[in-house]
Design a protein around this motif. Structure first.
Motif, PDB file in Angstrom:
ATOM      1  N   UNK A 209      34.484 159.263  95.628  1.00  0.00           N
ATOM      2  CA  UNK A 209      33.380 159.772  94.798  1.00  0.00           C
ATOM      3  C   UNK A 209      33.845 160.675  93.663  1.00  0.00           C
ATOM      4  N   UNK A 210      35.057 161.192  93.734  1.00  0.00           N
ATOM      5  CA  UNK A 210      35.565 162.066  92.676  1.00  0.00           C
ATOM      6  C   UNK A 210      37.057 161.896  92.504  1.00  0.00           C
ATOM      7  N   UNK A 211      37.516 162.016  91.247  1.00  0.00           N
ATOM      8  CA  UNK A 211      38.942 161.791  90.970  1.00  0.00           C
ATOM      9  C   UNK A 211      39.326 162.598  89.738  1.00  0.00           C
ATOM     10  N   UNK A 212      40.463 163.327  89.821  1.00  0.00           N
ATOM     11  CA  UNK A 212      40.918 164.168  88.700  1.00  0.00           C
ATOM     12  C   UNK A 212      42.434 164.162  88.641  1.00  0.00           C
ATOM     13  N   UNK A 213      42.985 164.026  87.435  1.00  0.00           N
ATOM     14  CA  UNK A 213      44.434 164.037  87.214  1.00  0.00           C
ATOM     15  C   UNK A 213      44.756 165.224  86.309  1.00  0.00           C
ATOM     16  N   UNK A 214      45.628 166.130  86.787  1.00  0.00           N
ATOM     17  CA  UNK A 214      46.039 167.312  86.017  1.00  0.00           C
ATOM     18  C   UNK A 214      47.564 167.421  86.015  1.00  0.00           C
ATOM     19  N   UNK A 215      48.118 167.709  84.840  1.00  0.00           N
ATOM     20  CA  UNK A 215      49.562 167.943  84.740  1.00  0.00           C
ATOM     21  C   UNK A 215      49.830 169.441  84.800  1.00  0.00           C
ATOM     22  N   UNK A 216      50.881 169.822  85.519  1.00  0.00           N
ATOM     23  CA  UNK A 216      51.245 171.231  85.614  1.00  0.00           C
ATOM     24  C   UNK A 216      51.601 171.739  84.216  1.00  0.00           C
ATOM     25  N   UNK A 217      51.034 172.853  83.789  1.00  0.00           N
ATOM     26  CA  UNK A 217      51.279 173.334  82.416  1.00  0.00           C
ATOM     27  C   UNK A 217      52.733 173.685  82.134  1.00  0.00           C
ATOM     28  N   UNK A 226      43.457 165.144  92.487  1.00  0.00           N
ATOM     29  CA  UNK A 226      42.446 165.533  93.470  1.00  0.00           C
ATOM     30  C   UNK A 226      41.460 164.373  93.615  1.00  0.00           C
ATOM     31  N   UNK A 227      41.249 163.937  94.852  1.00  0.00           N
ATOM     32  CA  UNK A 227      40.326 162.834  95.134  1.00  0.00           C
ATOM     33  C   UNK A 227      39.403 163.245  96.274  1.00  0.00           C
ATOM     34  N   UNK A 228      38.135 162.838  96.159  1.00  0.00           N
ATOM     35  CA  UNK A 228      37.166 163.188  97.197  1.00  0.00           C
ATOM     36  C   UNK A 228      36.405 161.954  97.658  1.00  0.00           C
ATOM     37  N   UNK A 229      36.004 162.020  98.937  1.00  0.00           N
ATOM     38  CA  UNK A 229      35.061 161.059  99.520  1.00  0.00           C
ATOM     39  C   UNK A 229      33.861 161.881  99.978  1.00  0.00           C
ATOM     40  N   UNK A 230      32.851 161.287 100.548  1.00  0.00           N
ATOM     41  CA  UNK A 230      31.714 162.102 100.995  1.00  0.00           C
ATOM     42  C   UNK A 230      32.081 163.172 102.011  1.00  0.00           C
ATOM     43  N   UNK A 237      50.409 166.006  95.067  1.00  0.00           N
ATOM     44  CA  UNK A 237      51.254 166.752  94.122  1.00  0.00           C
ATOM     45  C   UNK A 237      52.635 166.121  94.116  1.00  0.00           C
ATOM     46  N   UNK A 238      53.165 165.872  92.948  1.00  0.00           N
ATOM     47  CA  UNK A 238      54.509 165.311  92.879  1.00  0.00           C
ATOM     48  C   UNK A 238      54.895 164.941  91.466  1.00  0.00           C
ATOM     49  N   UNK A 239      56.110 164.418  91.373  1.00  0.00           N
ATOM     50  CA  UNK A 239      56.655 164.019  90.081  1.00  0.00           C
ATOM     51  C   UNK A 239      56.184 162.617  89.725  1.00  0.00           C
TER      52      UNK A 239
END
Length: 1034
Positions: A209-217, A226-230, A237-239
């Motif tokens: 239901x949710x998905x987000x991709x962030x690169x470490x600054x 980050x991924x979510x289900x109900x 986290x990784x390279x």
């Protein structure tokens, strides 16, 4: 008026003081705080933070889904059409048909990227479509067939100019994660999906239901997903492998591989079928998108939220907690039971400080800081309308609520208006200050913070914040006085002093004086503690604290010296017996008289001179010169020599009073210091004051010396030269009175009194000195001879008296070339035998004979030269030149024999008038006047006779008709020349005048002489010949 009364008076000023401004300058809030006046009206703000407005738009068909990004709104209709609206041009609605078979396939969800250019459409049956910016038709994504998309993790590196989505993550209904890249192409039948690959599958196989991709600054190539289900929230986290993005390979496959068997997740059980994941970023611009700061996850039990910290750790989620719906139900019962809501929200949104919850009939806002409901409003639904969901534009931070038939915009304004109060309640004072909007709020925070620290006994900190607040001055001061917290009081006064305005002179002076007293009392206290605890371990601590406090006190004096009253401060410091601080303060304010006087009273002359040398004013040099010169002459002169701006004449009283005392001079220093300084002034500073030079000469002449040594005085006189700056009469008298014979002789010589100089030298039997002065009159041989004869007479008398060898006297003939044997013979007595002078007499006779022969030879040479000159003169008279009848003038090119002419040895011939006209162009005004004068004299001689000379005589004497008349016309146009027919010539007089005239006119050829060379810079055509120049124009 006391300081307290002054503060009270200022605090009672009318309320419009803060609103007054000077010109265009805004009112200064710092000034308001300093005066102690705060207007409560400044804190009032009744504007609403949240406002719900209906959008005036009626969709042609029921809305299924909607998304907003970068001010572009897209909505999916039940008719399988997509409406795209640019909110900057809301009147322009684009209608795009996705599917024609609306009965078989229905649009399920749409996903819009942050740039507002890439749109993904998914259906219940697993069909997927893609629409790029400005496309009028959707393109089928055949590779995506069978995938019902539930969420998309967009690539934040995509810009507004990219035609590709770059690598993105797609969450499906069955819990699978796909890595994909979609590229827009102009060819409709060309596939848009550039890449698609499954990279991970969630273990619970629930919809993502949710998905987000962030690169470490701060760490390149390190990503957080980050991924979510109900019911679960996963973090990865990784390279990653960004190079694979360029090669067409997988970018995130290596990142997910290490979670294949041990996924990192947290489970929150619940029965909520729909779930959402939202993020808030501080920086939301497309070009500079910052990393997400907070997240919120809609679950069955409540809202799971927290912050994201991108460090080097393996967990990014921080301070996560669950906000249960039960708390919201309890809050509703306490405030208004009619607003009781028991169902779960349909959708949520996240702002910086609030959750926005969407229900079936209403909307709520909950503060993140205290979990309280701060806003609630019933949605004005039409009959039969059903609330669908909420869309958020994360770039422009706008919020949109849509039903199946309407659109509402939730306007959020001044969201952080009351945030400072919440942080203040939590005692997070620094954060509260950051969100204060006006001085009133800042003052409330500072006052609360100061009271808090005071209640905890942290008096130094409370003093710092009391100084920034508007708490009355006397109240704070009494608080610290009652607690006997002098350090805190000192800190408060210092901070308060720094914040006062420049015009508050009285307050500054009073507070500064109070601080001086506090500092001095504290320093004396440490001294007493050190004295009473001598021999204990605490003594060193007391001394260290005292040194630190003394340093602070000196810094205070240095910073606020302008605010202190001089007399009061002197009395305060002196009453506490702080000599060092007293001298330091006197130095700060430039009262060097007091400092120097102190050290002189202490007889520490070196310290006095050290202070004196550090100031630029020269008045104190003159003031303290006598006593310093008397007690420390060597050091005083050193200081004087380092100050070139001193006037030595003003130091003469001190120098006159000075008496040389060897006991007061440093070791190995024997020189008279007055002479040393004046010598420096004269030689190094080139002083020309006669008084200084006379004084220095007096010191040289009067100083005691062994064997009457005049070396120093003679060097001084020699350096002065023949034009001395001292008075020579005075110098002669002083030297004579003190027996300085050599100096007197030198002065006589400078005065030109060589005879007196030689007489004085001979009087003291100083023959060498007499000889030196006898040779000085170089241009007066008779005087030199006379002086040498005096020396010779004395020498001969001395030789005769001592019965020495006569040849010793004869040696003087060799020292002066002017003396001959016959000059000194009369000085010998009659009984001296001539045999002693035989050789000298013979030598003299031989010299006379040689001189006579030289004179004869010179006479013979002169006779021969005279004869040669007579022959040359005779030959010059017979010199001639041949002129033919066709010869022409070299200037006018007319026949030469037509009138009087000149011919030169170079064979150039000129008419007389042509030559005169040409020559006069190069002569000076004085030479032209001389020529005119000669002409007038010739005319005058001619007019004395009545007969007219024949043409032969006229030609012989060089009178060309009109020649000299034309010259006179050039010089004096108004004077007429006499007629040539009436001229009679006197041969001798006229020839003489003609020869002189020829010296000017015919001294050289004008074409090949120096006159032609000097005209090299003149133009070929002058200004008078401009007509000729124009005639050559083409």
């Amino acid at each position: 008026m006391s300081l307290i009364d002054d503060f009270i008076e200022q605090s009672n000023e009318p309320s419009n003081v803060y609103l007054e401004t000077a010109g265009f300058e805004p009112a200064d809030p710092v000034h308001m705080l300093e005066t102690g006046f705060v207007s409560a009206g400044l804190a009032e703000d009744d504007s609403r933070v949240f406002t719900l407005d209906r959008v005036q738009f009626q969709p042609p068909s029921p809305i299924v889904a909607m998304s907003v990004s970068n001010e572009v709104l897209v909505m999916a209709l039940e008719s399988n059409h997509i409406l795209r609206i640019d909110l900057q041009q809301a009147h322009n609605v684009e209608d795009i048909e996705v599917l024609r078979k609306s009965n078989e396939v229905k649009i399920y969800k749409i996903f819009f990227d942050p740039t507002g250019r890439h749109l993904l459409i998914t259906t219940e049956q697993g069909d997927n479509f893609y629409i790029f910016e400005k496309w009028k038709k959707a393109k089928v994504l055949s590779k995506f067939k069978g995938i019902t998309i539930e969420s998309v993790g967009w690539n934040k590196t995509v810009g507004t100019s990219d035609i590709s989505t770059k690598k993105i993550l797609i969450g499906s209904r069955n819990g699978s994660l796909f890595e994909a890249e979609i590229e827009s192409t102009d060819e409709y039948f060309k596939r848009g999906e550039k890449y698609l690959k499954q990279v991970y599958s969630l273990t619970d196989h629930q919809p993502v239901t949710g998905l987000r991709v962030e690169e470490f600054p701060a760490i390149p190539r390190k990503y957080f997903i980050l991924a979510t289900t109900p019911t679960r929230i996963y973090q990865f986290i990784g390279q990653a492998n960004p190079s694979a993005d360029m090669d067409g390979g997988s970018m995130f496959e290596s990142l997910f591989s290490k979670y294949s068997f041990s996924p990192d997740f947290q489970e929150i059980p619940g029965n909520l079928s729909h779930s959402e994941l939202h993020f808030f970023s501080q920086y939301q611009d497309i070009q500079y998108q910052g990393s997400a700061k907070n997240f919120a996850w809609l679950t069955g039990p409540g809202i799971y939220h927290g912050s994201l910290v991108f460090g080097s750790q393996d967990h990014v989620i921080d301070s996560a907690k669950l906000l249960p719906y039960v708390l919201l139900i309890h809050f509703s019962i306490q405030n208004d039971p009619s607003t009781l809501i028991t169902e779960c929200p349909l959708s949520i949104a996240l702002t910086e400080f609030h959750f926005i919850l969407l229900y079936k009939e209403r909307i709520r806002a909950i503060c993140l800081l205290n979990d309280q409901i701060v806003y609630e409003e019933i949605i004005p639904l039409k009959a039969g309308e059903v609330v669908k969901s909420m869309a958020v534009d994360s770039i422009k931070n706008t919020f949109w609520i849509y039903t199946d038939g309407s659109i509402f915009e939730l306007i959020v304004a001044k969201e952080d208006r009351d945030v400072w109060k919440l942080y203040l309640e939590k005692q997070q004072f620094d954060t509260a200050l950051q969100y204060c909007k006006n001085p009133v709020q800042c003052d409330e925070v500072l006052t609360t913070q100061a009271d808090h620290y005071f209640s905890q006994g942290r008096f130094l900190l409370s003093a710092e914040y009391y100084a920034q607040s508007t708490v009355p001055f006397e109240e704070v001061a009494l608080k610290f006085v009652e607690r006997d917290e002098r350090d805190a009081l000192r800190n408060y006064l210092l901070n308060k002093l720094e914040k006062l305005r420049r015009t508050d002179l009285t307050q500054k002076t009073m507070i500064s004086t109070w601080l001086v007293e506090i500092y001095l009392s504290k320093i004396n206290m440490f001294e007493d503690l050190t004295a009473s605890g001598a021999g204990t371990e605490d003594t060193s601590n007391y001394k260290a604290e005292q040194r630190v406090l003394e340093g602070e006190f000196k810094n205070f004096l240095e910073q606020f010296k302008a605010n202190l009253d001089k007399r009061t401060t002197y009395k305060l410091i002196a009453s506490h017996g702080r000599t060092e601080e007293l001298l330091f303060y006197a130095s700060l304010i430039g009262d060097y008289d007091k400092v120097i006087s102190h050290w002189i009273q202490e007889k520490d002359y070196k310290q006095a001179l050290d202070v004196l040398s550090k100031q630029a004013s020269i008045d104190d040099y003159y003031k303290f010169a006598p006593i310093l010169m008397e007690n420390a002459p060597y050091e005083t002169v050193n200081v004087w020599m380092r100050q070139p701006n001193l006037n030595p004449r003003n130091l003469m009283p001190a120098l006159l009073k000075y008496k040389y005392d060897h006991s007061k001079a440093p070791e190995n220093v024997t020189e008279n210091q007055a002479i040393r300084y004046l010598h420096y002034v004269v030689t190094q500073l080139n002083n020309t004051d006669p008084a200084i030079h006379n004084f220095l000469l007096t010191l040289y002449a009067t100083q005691p010396s062994s064997n009457n040594d005049e070396t120093s005085l003679l060097k001084f006189l020699a350096r002065e030269g023949k034009e001395p700056h001292y008075n020579m009469d005075y110098a002669l008298r002083i030297c004579s009175q003190n027996g300085k014979t050599q100096s007197c002789v030198h002065i006589y010589s400078n005065m030109g009194l060589f005879e007196e100089a030689v007489d004085l030298a001979l009087k003291h039997n100083d023959l060498d000195l007499a000889k030196i002065n006898a040779d000085k009159p170089d241009d007066d041989e008779p005087l030199r001879k006379k002086l040498w004869l005096k020396i010779a007479r004395l020498k001969i008398a001395h030789v005769v008296e001592k019965k020495q060898d006569i040849k010793m006297a004869m040696d003087y003939l060799q020292q002066c070339e002017l003396l001959k044997i016959e000059d000194i013979l009369p000085f010998f007595p009659d009984f001296v035998l001539i045999d002693n002078f035989k050789s000298e007499i013979c030598t003299a006779l031989e010299e006379y004979n040689m001189h006579i022969e030289e004179l004869k030879s010179e006479m013979d040479e002169a006779t021969k030269s005279a004869e040669s000159i007579r022959l040359d003169i005779r030959e010059l008279r017979s010199r001639f030149a041949i002129v033919t009848s066709g010869e022409k003038c070299s200037l006018c090119d007319f026949p030469l024999l037509t009138r009087q002419f000149y011919i030169f040895p170079c064979q150039h011939a000129f008419h007389a008038d042509c030559l005169i006209q040409e020559v006069t162009k190069h002569l000076s005004a004085g030479q032209l006047r001389k020529i005119l004068d000669l002409q007038e004299q010739i005319a005058k001689e001619i007019s004395n006779f009545n007969r007219t000379p024949d043409s032969t005589t006229r030609e012989r004497h060089g009178f060309a008709p009109g020649g000299l008349d034309r010259l006179k016309g050039l010089i004096l146009p108004d004077v007429a020349a006499p007629s040539g027919d009436d001229v009679a010539v006197v041969v001798s007089k006229v020839d003489q005048l003609k020869d002189e005239l020829d010296d000017y006119v015919a001294s050289e050829c004008v074409l090949c002489g120096d006159m032609m060379i000097k005209t090299i810079e003149m133009p070929f055509i002058n200004e008078e010949e401009s007509d000729l120049l124009l005639s050559w124009a083409i």
